[in-house]
Design a protein around this motif. Structure first.
Motif, PDB file in Angstrom:
ATOM      1  N   UNK A  87     -15.963  37.185  64.174  1.00  0.00           N
ATOM      2  CA  UNK A  87     -16.693  37.463  62.931  1.00  0.00           C
ATOM      3  C   UNK A  87     -16.646  38.948  62.563  1.00  0.00           C
ATOM      4  N   UNK A  88     -16.900  39.805  63.550  1.00  0.00           N
ATOM      5  CA  UNK A  88     -16.892  41.249  63.290  1.00  0.00           C
ATOM      6  C   UNK A  88     -15.518  41.728  62.847  1.00  0.00           C
ATOM      7  N   UNK A  89     -14.475  41.241  63.528  1.00  0.00           N
ATOM      8  CA  UNK A  89     -13.116  41.673  63.191  1.00  0.00           C
ATOM      9  C   UNK A  89     -12.658  41.102  61.854  1.00  0.00           C
ATOM     10  N   UNK A  90     -13.112  39.905  61.527  1.00  0.00           N
ATOM     11  CA  UNK A  90     -12.758  39.327  60.226  1.00  0.00           C
ATOM     12  C   UNK A  90     -13.257  40.229  59.097  1.00  0.00           C
ATOM     13  N   UNK A 129     -10.383  36.588  70.043  1.00  0.00           N
ATOM     14  CA  UNK A 129     -11.161  36.553  68.800  1.00  0.00           C
ATOM     15  C   UNK A 129     -10.665  37.576  67.799  1.00  0.00           C
ATOM     16  N   UNK A 130     -10.295  38.772  68.306  1.00  0.00           N
ATOM     17  CA  UNK A 130      -9.741  39.802  67.431  1.00  0.00           C
ATOM     18  C   UNK A 130      -8.436  39.318  66.793  1.00  0.00           C
ATOM     19  N   UNK A 131      -7.557  38.713  67.606  1.00  0.00           N
ATOM     20  CA  UNK A 131      -6.285  38.221  67.083  1.00  0.00           C
ATOM     21  C   UNK A 131      -6.502  37.065  66.103  1.00  0.00           C
ATOM     22  N   UNK A 132      -7.415  36.158  66.465  1.00  0.00           N
ATOM     23  CA  UNK A 132      -7.673  35.012  65.590  1.00  0.00           C
ATOM     24  C   UNK A 132      -8.201  35.454  64.233  1.00  0.00           C
ATOM     25  N   UNK A 133      -8.979  36.521  64.215  1.00  0.00           N
ATOM     26  CA  UNK A 133      -9.485  37.049  62.944  1.00  0.00           C
ATOM     27  C   UNK A 133      -8.325  37.438  62.027  1.00  0.00           C
ATOM     28  N   UNK A 134      -7.259  38.001  62.620  1.00  0.00           N
ATOM     29  CA  UNK A 134      -6.072  38.347  61.829  1.00  0.00           C
ATOM     30  C   UNK A 134      -5.363  37.085  61.336  1.00  0.00           C
ATOM     31  N   UNK A 187     -13.445  33.033  53.433  1.00  0.00           N
ATOM     32  CA  UNK A 187     -12.964  31.671  53.648  1.00  0.00           C
ATOM     33  C   UNK A 187     -12.413  31.447  55.044  1.00  0.00           C
ATOM     34  N   UNK A 188     -12.553  32.436  55.939  1.00  0.00           N
ATOM     35  CA  UNK A 188     -11.986  32.292  57.279  1.00  0.00           C
ATOM     36  C   UNK A 188     -12.494  31.028  57.982  1.00  0.00           C
ATOM     37  N   UNK A 221      -3.307  35.415  57.116  1.00  0.00           N
ATOM     38  CA  UNK A 221      -2.439  34.301  56.692  1.00  0.00           C
ATOM     39  C   UNK A 221      -2.976  33.709  55.403  1.00  0.00           C
ATOM     40  N   UNK A 222      -4.300  33.624  55.319  1.00  0.00           N
ATOM     41  CA  UNK A 222      -4.944  33.170  54.083  1.00  0.00           C
ATOM     42  C   UNK A 222      -4.563  34.101  52.927  1.00  0.00           C
ATOM     43  N   UNK A 223      -4.638  35.408  53.179  1.00  0.00           N
ATOM     44  CA  UNK A 223      -4.289  36.390  52.148  1.00  0.00           C
ATOM     45  C   UNK A 223      -2.827  36.258  51.753  1.00  0.00           C
TER      46      UNK A 223
END
Length: 465
Positions: A304-307, A358-363, A448-449, A368-370
């Motif tokens: 959440x923080x990294x997102x 979690x940091x990687x998943x935020x990316x 939207x993550x 990818x959405x972007x």
């Protein structure tokens, strides 16, 4: 004084917070709690396969005939049914309730998206503001509240299972079955990796069911029914099912979409690995099932923080640098997991991996959405339908083969998919560099993550914002 529309946004937000406090915690435990014959991860695979099917036809049918409020309430009941199925874990009960949950998943998120969008547009008209601005604000409020559900659900499981009087030191000879070096660990070894007592399991499941039922009652009682003129007009403007269905597959004629399929599937693979394999073969095996919740809290908080941070950072670094950071982080973690033999004395290490993951998943989620939003802004609905489809396929495969191949093979598969994904993504960026697509503002849509993570009907939300 709080307006009616803001009140409805808060009711939806806290309703989802309660519902996913229960479901999120239960999902994290499946590979350990129902390790027998691999029922837990098999049920997760069935859930995502059912979500793929339900998203193709159920949301417009249910929303049009039941309206948003009743669709949300009915779909929430599908999630509670899964918790009930875990009371009597067996192939028949788990798979049946998994199908029920999957069928309710897509209508739930589609109805929520529709409801918030209607509320935002109504409030914008009342305040003489731009509709998209108010809708964006409402979605931001929703995810601010909703994203904490991972913390509360996992905290409940860890606190309840932590009361297990049978927790014992795991003998050194049993630790050799943990990690990537062995195919022999089944989740039924002695010590901390045994299933907690039925009393504690039933206490947790009873708590989850209670929280889920509370969510249903809360929404049923306090959410206003907007399904009159505004909602009916909103729903009737949606394209027919076959138009959307065919557009999804027609979109595959775009070479850029084909090149992005491995990257999109990898998002499902990596999330499936953490939820299904890391929790079982590392955490539960070496520390005990009562630690699973704490570890997943670490993942959720970092995510959440990294997102939020990466949503801001992307405008300065560009998305390619962030994708590179995520790829290096995941690759390093996978190599380390191949070499590391988990041991209770190294407690901090068990939390380092989910934090980096979690940091990687935020990316993977935000960028990818972007990327989809930038490349396919003229065909967003079809593009995000493909996003949901291929990420769900990644989830299904990851959970489906979880019990069929050894852990080290799964890690090598992750490396292979990651390398292929980044190579093809690099090709997409090269094509984009040579022939830039006209860009839109604010395409990262970090809010939207979580929609994508749970395979919501994302493209429907984004298309109307």
């Amino acid at each position: 004084k709080m307006g009616r529309n803001m009140k409805n946004v808060l009711v939806v937000s806290f309703g989802f917070l309660l519902l996913f406090t229960a479901y999120g915690g239960l999902q994290s435990l499946q590979s350990s709690l129902n390790a027998s014959e691999g029922m837990g991860v098999a049920s997760l695979s069935v859930i995502y396969a059912s979500i793929i099917l339900s998203s193709m036809f159920l949301p417009p049918i249910l929303i049009k005939n039941l309206g948003c409020k009743l669709t949300i309430v009915a779909s929430m009941a599908c999630y509670v049914a899964y918790s009930v199925g875990n009371f009597y874990p067996g192939w028949a009960t788990l798979i049946t309730t998994s199908v029920i949950l999957g069928l309710g998943g897509s209508p739930l998120w589609s109805a929520k998206c529709t409801y918030l969008t209607i509320s935002g547009n109504l409030q914008a008209e009342k305040d003489n503001k731009r509709g998209p601005d108010v809708v964006n604000q409402y979605f931001g409020i929703f995810f601010l509240i909703f994203q904490s559900s991972a913390v509360w659900g996992n905290l409940m499981s860890s606190l309840i299972f932590g009361q297990d009087t049978g927790i014992a030191e795991i003998p050194e000879e049993d630790l050799k079955f943990c990690g990537a070096g062995s195919c022999e660990y089944t989740g039924e070894a002695v010590g901390n990796s045994t299933r907690p007592s039925d009393t504690l399991v039933n206490t947790l499941l009873g708590s989850y069911i209670g929280v889920g039922v509370l969510a249903i009652i809360f929404v049923a009682v306090f959410l206003d029914n907007l399904d009159r003129d505004a909602a009916r007009e909103f729903r009737d403007n949606r394209d027919p099912f076959w138009t959307v269905f065919l557009a999804t597959f027609k979109h595959l004629s775009d070479k850029r979409q084909l090149l992005l399929i491995p990257l999109t599937m990898y998002s499902g693979f990596e999330q499936g690995f953490l939820a299904g394999d890391y929790t079982k073969y590392y955490v539960t095996c070496a520390l005990g099932i009562h630690f699973v919740g704490f570890v997943m809290i670490c993942f959720g908080a970092t995510n959440s923080l990294c997102s939020y941070a990466f949503g801001k950072l992307a405008q300065y670094t560009g998305r390619a640098a962030l994708f590179g950071l995520a790829a290096v982080s995941n690759f390093s973690c996978i190599i380390a997991l191949l070499l590391w033999k988990p041991h209770p004395d190294q407690l901090a290490v068990f939390f380092v991996f989910p934090a980096l993951w979690g940091m990687a998943d935020a990316v993977w989620q935000t960028q990818t959405n972007a990327l989809y939003g930038v490349l396919f802004h003229e065909h967003k609905e079809a593009a995000f339908a493909n996003y949901r489809l291929w990420e769900s396929v990644g989830f299904v495969i990851a959970f489906a083969y979880s019990n069929l191949i050894c852990l080290d093979i799964k890690l090598y598969v992750l490396i292979g998919v990651l390398v292929v994904s980044m190579a093809l993504y690099g090709l997409v960026e090269y094509k984009e560099y040579k022939n830039p697509t006209v860009r839109e503002d604010n395409v990262s849509k970090k809010m939207f993550r979580q929609l994508i993570t749970v395979n919501a009907d994302v493209q429907y939300c984004i298309d109307h914002i």
